[in-house]
Design a protein around this motif. Structure first.
Motif, PDB file in Angstrom:
ATOM      1  N   ARG A 100       0.969  -1.211  -0.084  1.00  0.00           N
ATOM      2  CA  ARG A 100      -0.141   0.144   0.041  1.00  0.00           C
ATOM      3  C   ARG A 100       1.083   1.158   0.117  1.00  0.00           C
ATOM      4  N   TYR A 101       0.625   2.258  -0.601  1.00  0.00           N
ATOM      5  CA  TYR A 101       1.106   3.605  -0.514  1.00  0.00           C
ATOM      6  C   TYR A 101       0.386   4.848   0.033  1.00  0.00           C
ATOM      7  N   THR A 102       1.025   5.728   0.486  1.00  0.00           N
ATOM      8  CA  THR A 102       0.499   7.104   0.643  1.00  0.00           C
ATOM      9  C   THR A 102       0.684   8.044  -0.347  1.00  0.00           C
ATOM     10  N   TRP A 103       0.051   9.093  -0.340  1.00  0.00           N
ATOM     11  CA  TRP A 103       0.042   9.978  -1.589  1.00  0.00           C
ATOM     12  C   TRP A 103      -0.256  11.231  -1.140  1.00  0.00           C
ATOM     13  N   SER A 104       0.573  12.401  -1.175  1.00  0.00           N
ATOM     14  CA  SER A 104      -0.099  13.550  -0.715  1.00  0.00           C
ATOM     15  C   SER A 104      -0.659  14.187  -1.758  1.00  0.00           C
ATOM     16  N   TRP A 105      -0.430  13.951  -3.069  1.00  0.00           N
ATOM     17  CA  TRP A 105      -0.747  14.925  -3.979  1.00  0.00           C
ATOM     18  C   TRP A 105      -2.531  14.957  -4.226  1.00  0.00           C
ATOM     19  N   LEU A 106      -3.349  13.897  -3.969  1.00  0.00           N
ATOM     20  CA  LEU A 106      -4.526  13.835  -4.296  1.00  0.00           C
ATOM     21  C   LEU A 106      -5.409  14.857  -3.697  1.00  0.00           C
ATOM     22  N   ILE A 107      -5.017  15.248  -2.272  1.00  0.00           N
ATOM     23  CA  ILE A 107      -5.765  16.202  -1.392  1.00  0.00           C
ATOM     24  C   ILE A 107      -4.939  17.538  -1.553  1.00  0.00           C
ATOM     25  N   TRP A 108      -3.561  17.304  -1.087  1.00  0.00           N
ATOM     26  CA  TRP A 108      -2.772  18.390  -0.734  1.00  0.00           C
ATOM     27  C   TRP A 108      -2.178  18.999  -2.184  1.00  0.00           C
ATOM     28  N   GLN A 109      -2.260  18.232  -3.224  1.00  0.00           N
ATOM     29  CA  GLN A 109      -1.961  18.808  -4.850  1.00  0.00           C
ATOM     30  C   GLN A 109      -0.548  19.229  -4.580  1.00  0.00           C
ATOM     31  N   ASP A 110      -0.237  20.195  -5.574  1.00  0.00           N
ATOM     32  CA  ASP A 110       1.222  20.431  -6.019  1.00  0.00           C
ATOM     33  C   ASP A 110       2.015  21.037  -5.009  1.00  0.00           C
ATOM     34  N   ALA A 111       1.092  21.855  -4.070  1.00  0.00           N
ATOM     35  CA  ALA A 111       1.874  22.461  -3.134  1.00  0.00           C
ATOM     36  C   ALA A 111       2.532  21.525  -2.043  1.00  0.00           C
ATOM     37  N   SER A 112       2.160  20.438  -1.839  1.00  0.00           N
ATOM     38  CA  SER A 112       2.638  19.572  -0.869  1.00  0.00           C
ATOM     39  C   SER A 112       4.143  18.809  -1.571  1.00  0.00           C
ATOM     40  N   ILE A 113       4.399  18.914  -2.832  1.00  0.00           N
ATOM     41  CA  ILE A 113       5.623  18.669  -3.275  1.00  0.00           C
ATOM     42  C   ILE A 113       6.798  19.373  -2.767  1.00  0.00           C
ATOM     43  N   ASN A 114       7.167  18.999  -1.619  1.00  0.00           N
ATOM     44  CA  ASN A 114       8.318  19.694  -0.986  1.00  0.00           C
ATOM     45  C   ASN A 114       8.850  18.560   0.205  1.00  0.00           C
ATOM     46  N   TYR A 115      10.064  18.884   0.669  1.00  0.00           N
ATOM     47  CA  TYR A 115      10.669  17.929   1.305  1.00  0.00           C
ATOM     48  C   TYR A 115       9.776  17.619   2.571  1.00  0.00           C
ATOM     49  N   ASP A 116       9.582  18.561   3.461  1.00  0.00           N
ATOM     50  CA  ASP A 116       8.659  18.444   4.619  1.00  0.00           C
ATOM     51  C   ASP A 116       7.527  18.005   4.683  1.00  0.00           C
ATOM     52  N   ASP A 117       6.529  18.277   3.689  1.00  0.00           N
ATOM     53  CA  ASP A 117       5.436  17.410   3.406  1.00  0.00           C
ATOM     54  C   ASP A 117       5.592  16.042   2.948  1.00  0.00           C
ATOM     55  N   GLN A 118       6.515  15.749   2.299  1.00  0.00           N
ATOM     56  CA  GLN A 118       6.882  14.272   1.770  1.00  0.00           C
ATOM     57  C   GLN A 118       7.066  13.550   3.226  1.00  0.00           C
ATOM     58  N   VAL A 119       8.051  14.122   3.993  1.00  0.00           N
ATOM     59  CA  VAL A 119       8.307  13.468   5.176  1.00  0.00           C
ATOM     60  C   VAL A 119       7.074  12.996   5.950  1.00  0.00           C
ATOM     61  N   ARG A 120       6.194  13.901   6.164  1.00  0.00           N
ATOM     62  CA  ARG A 120       5.193  13.672   6.880  1.00  0.00           C
ATOM     63  C   ARG A 120       4.281  12.547   6.439  1.00  0.00           C
ATOM     64  N   PHE A 121       4.345  12.408   5.001  1.00  0.00           N
ATOM     65  CA  PHE A 121       3.510  11.238   4.154  1.00  0.00           C
ATOM     66  C   PHE A 121       4.418   9.993   4.422  1.00  0.00           C
ATOM     67  N   ILE A 122       5.600  10.019   4.594  1.00  0.00           N
ATOM     68  CA  ILE A 122       6.450   9.088   4.568  1.00  0.00           C
ATOM     69  C   ILE A 122       6.373   8.575   6.252  1.00  0.00           C
ATOM     70  N   ASP A 123       5.994   9.334   7.148  1.00  0.00           N
ATOM     71  CA  ASP A 123       5.888   9.164   8.615  1.00  0.00           C
ATOM     72  C   ASP A 123       4.269   8.389   8.696  1.00  0.00           C
ATOM     73  N   LEU A 124       3.370   9.005   7.805  1.00  0.00           N
ATOM     74  CA  LEU A 124       2.138   8.359   7.921  1.00  0.00           C
ATOM     75  C   LEU A 124       2.233   6.826   7.370  1.00  0.00           C
ATOM     76  N   ALA A 125       3.003   6.685   6.369  1.00  0.00           N
ATOM     77  CA  ALA A 125       2.905   5.462   5.777  1.00  0.00           C
ATOM     78  C   ALA A 125       3.600   4.550   7.111  1.00  0.00           C
ATOM     79  N   ALA A 126       4.664   4.696   7.612  1.00  0.00           N
ATOM     80  CA  ALA A 126       5.385   4.227   8.464  1.00  0.00           C
ATOM     81  C   ALA A 126       4.590   3.677   9.715  1.00  0.00           C
ATOM     82  N   GLU A 127       3.592   4.821  10.116  1.00  0.00           N
ATOM     83  CA  GLU A 127       2.753   4.806  11.118  1.00  0.00           C
ATOM     84  C   GLU A 127       1.851   3.569  10.844  1.00  0.00           C
ATOM     85  N   MET A 128       1.244   3.532   9.785  1.00  0.00           N
ATOM     86  CA  MET A 128       0.161   2.591   9.349  1.00  0.00           C
ATOM     87  C   MET A 128       0.847   1.307   8.854  1.00  0.00           C
ATOM     88  N   GLY A 129       2.134   1.361   8.708  1.00  0.00           N
ATOM     89  CA  GLY A 129       2.608  -0.334   8.358  1.00  0.00           C
ATOM     90  C   GLY A 129       2.814  -0.189   6.710  1.00  0.00           C
TER      91      GLY A 129
END
Length: 653
Positions: A302-331
């Motif tokens: 399974r994968y997380t994906w910031s772009w669907l809701i947060w769109q282009d503005a989320s394509i930055n290092y800090d926001d991607q860290v948040r979605f990596i952390d989300l993926a890790a938290e959810m397994g």
């Protein structure tokens, strides 16, 4: 492994001028194919339990070698058996086995040139393809296939569930056709398609009260073009239509350019008295073989994906860290970083991001533009996937930083040149251990079997449209109760998100709302099949969702050992059962605005008390239904009564 057994039946049959019919029944005897050789034409028809499902429909090819559509003479036939026992890891089941009857029919045209039509007749599937032999000596050694007479004629009571093909170089940034148009349900055959260019595969037909037919194709590689169905004609029915000249900015031939001997892709026809054979068919995979060996054991997940809701503005290092952390938290296994990452994050920091993800047990997947020069989509990275030199350089780098997959977007053509591009991307990606998802693209045609690192394609109005417009948010139920019977029946489907935000905004309070329930969304993770599935959670969902929803999403499988159709009707509702190991998951979606009370036949859960995810009906003043986790006792005879709320869902485990 597949094995072929041929019986010498009617071999090298000499015909007189009278019409000849060759009849082939399925192994269980219910489905019957008849090959007609009448008045210089080849035709076929199909019956199920004596009821006409496909009326006599033309066969044949038009090539620059010769005309194989008229003045044909049947010179011989061979009948036999086609046995298969195949293991799968990326489709609706883990094993398919069975026996079909086979028919090989040899024709000659007016010039004495030979055409072979090969048929496959299983209990619920018919498929056929053409073979042009190479002359025993001399030339030609190649030909151009300019069209097919291949047709599909249905009885007059037939209604349709179809998606129109759109004109080339249209739509956003001239990226179409991309199989992203609205389905029309329960329509008569004589209605012209919306854009006058016919319909994209797969094509679903209801033959009155007699049953259902699903038409598609499989085995399309870089060696042939993909095709679609023409508009309906009272004389010929629907016919195979090749790509349009203007596709891909005019690049590539609209025909199939082939060496001799040549085998075309298979035309597939799945037939059922109910919808079960349509949903459960594996014909798209059973008729093809892997084209190469995988370089590694590609992992589902399974994968997380910031772009669907947060769109282009989320394509930055800090926001991607948040979605990596989300993926890790959810397994979850993966995190997809979408367009513009090369400009907005940069390659050096993407490498750092990949290191961060891997330290958290998550692997990155990266988005790419397929261009080139064949549409105007501006998103970068561009010019990384369209040539062998660029791909080798890019994929070598991806492997070096630990990226495990790519999502490649914006193809917009079914031409043979584009099919070759898909194949080249897949082959090169396999060399560097990369899985591949395609978006803005055509449907897969047996690719899960042919290309071991292929995952899924979009090829439908997918989740981004729920974000883009309230109209599609309101239509989500209609669309997702269509795909199990058509789009997802013949190929893995990257819908792009189990959407858990209630509003289509980063703050989860503004823009338009989601019109489906949480249980509906969770159930889509079972109903829609792909081996690497997007769970489009947002970081805020970790504190907003009930614990039972988080627990379900954490243990959601993405691979299945068995699939069974339980109940449903296209664009209205669907209930499917899928087995992962020894555990059965039953999921249902209601795409309508009225509650549905159903009595389900669940022999796999007979006598069991199961977990029952459902929706509490709306109370006065509420906007969103609340999900509930209860228990449900399934009767000893396997019967269970459930109620699915409007735009709601159920899950039984």
């Amino acid at each position: 492994m597949k094995k072929y057994f041929l019986l010498s039946v009617l071999c090298l049959l000499t015909l007189t001028c009278r019409a000849e019919d060759v009849v082939v029944a399925s192994p269980d005897g219910h489905l019957v194919l008849t090959l007609h050789a009448n008045d210089g034409q080849a035709q076929y028809s199909i019956t199920l339990d004596g009821k006409q499902m496909v009326e006599p429909s033309r066969l044949g090819l038009l090539t620059d070698l010769g005309d194989f559509t008229n003045q044909l003479t049947l010179t011989g036939t061979e009948q036999g058996y086609f046995d298969w026992n195949v293991e799968y890891n990326r489709v609706k089941c883990s094993q398919s086995m069975g026996t079909a009857r086979s028919l090989s029919a040899q024709f000659t045209n007016a010039e004495g040139q030979e055409l072979v039509i090969e048929f496959f007749v299983a209990n619920h599937d018919v498929a056929y393809r053409y073979i042009i032999p190479r002359p025993e000596s001399g030339n030609p050694k190649c030909t151009v296939i300019r069209g097919e007479a291949s047709a599909f004629r249905f009885p007059q009571q037939t209604t349709t569930f179809l998606c129109p093909q759109i004109n080339p170089m249209t739509g956003w940034e001239r990226t179409k056709p991309s199989y992203e148009e609205d389905y029309t349900a329960d329509a008569p055959m004589n209605v012209k398609s919306r854009f006058g260019e016919g319909y994209t595969f797969p094509c679903l037909f209801r033959v009155g009260d007699d049953g259902w037919v699903l038409v598609g194709e499989t085995g399309v590689s870089g060696a042939y073009c993909a095709s679609h169905l023409s508009d309906y004609s009272a004389a010929t029915g629907y016919t195979i239509a090749f790509p349009m000249e203007g596709e891909a900015n005019g690049y590539g031939s609209a025909y199939a350019n082939v060496p001799l001997p040549c085998e075309t892709p298979w035309r597939t026809i799945t037939v059922g008295a109910t919808l079960a054979p349509i949903v459960e068919t594996t014909v798209a995979y059973d008729l093809v073989d892997p084209l190469y060996e995988p370089t590694q054991d590609y992992q589902p997940g399974r994968y997380t994906w910031s772009w669907l809701i947060w769109q282009d503005a989320s394509i930055n290092y800090d926001d991607q860290v948040r979605f990596i952390d989300l993926a890790a938290e959810m397994g979850f296994e993966y995190c997809l970083v979408d367009n513009w990452w090369d400009e907005r994050i940069g390659r050096e920091r993407i490498a750092q991001l990949s290191d961060y993800a891997r330290a958290r047990g998550v692997s990155l997947m990266l988005w790419y533009n397929s261009n080139g020069f064949y549409n105007d989509a501006p998103q970068t990275p561009r010019d990384c996937m369209n040539t062998a030199i660029a791909r080798d350089r890019e994929m070598r780098w991806l492997q070096s930083i630990g990226v495990k997959g790519i999502k490649v977007d914006f193809f917009g053509s079914d031409k043979q040149a584009t099919m070759q591009l898909y194949e080249d991307i897949l082959v090169d990606a396999n060399r560097y251990g990369l899985q591949v998802i395609f978006h803005g693209c055509t449907i897969p045609r047996g690719w899960e079997r042919m290309y071991p690192n292929y995952v899924a394609s979009e090829a439908a109005l997918a989740s981004e449209n729920v974000m883009f417009s309230e109209y599609h948010a309101q239509k989500e139920g209609f669309e997702l109760t269509m795909h199990p019977f058509s789009r997802n029946a013949l190929g893995s489907f990257d819908w792009g998100g189990i959407i858990m935000n209630r509003y289509m905004s980063r703050d989860n309070q503004s823009r338009h709302r989601r019109y489906t329930s949480d249980t509906f969304e969770m159930a889509t993770g079972i109903v829609l099949q792909t081996s690497v599935n997007c769970v489009a959670m947002q970081p805020n969902n970790l504190t907003e969702l009930p614990q039972h929803e988080l627990d379900f999403l954490r243990r959601l499988p993405t691979t299945w050992d068995e699939t069974r159709f339980i109940d449903g009707y296209p664009t209205r509702y669907v209930v499917l059962a899928r087995r992962h190991g020894s555990q059965w998951y039953v999921a249902g979606l209601n795409g309508t605005d009225q509650p549905m009370t159903l009595t389900l036949d669940l022999p796999m859960m007979a006598g069991q008390t199961v977990q029952y995810y459902t929706d509490r009906p709306l109370r006065k003043g509420e906007t969103f239904m609340q999900s509930q986790l209860r228990t449900l006792k399934v009767n000893k005879d396997g019967k269970a009564q459930v109620t699915i709320q409007p735009m709601g869902g159920i899950i039984l485990i």
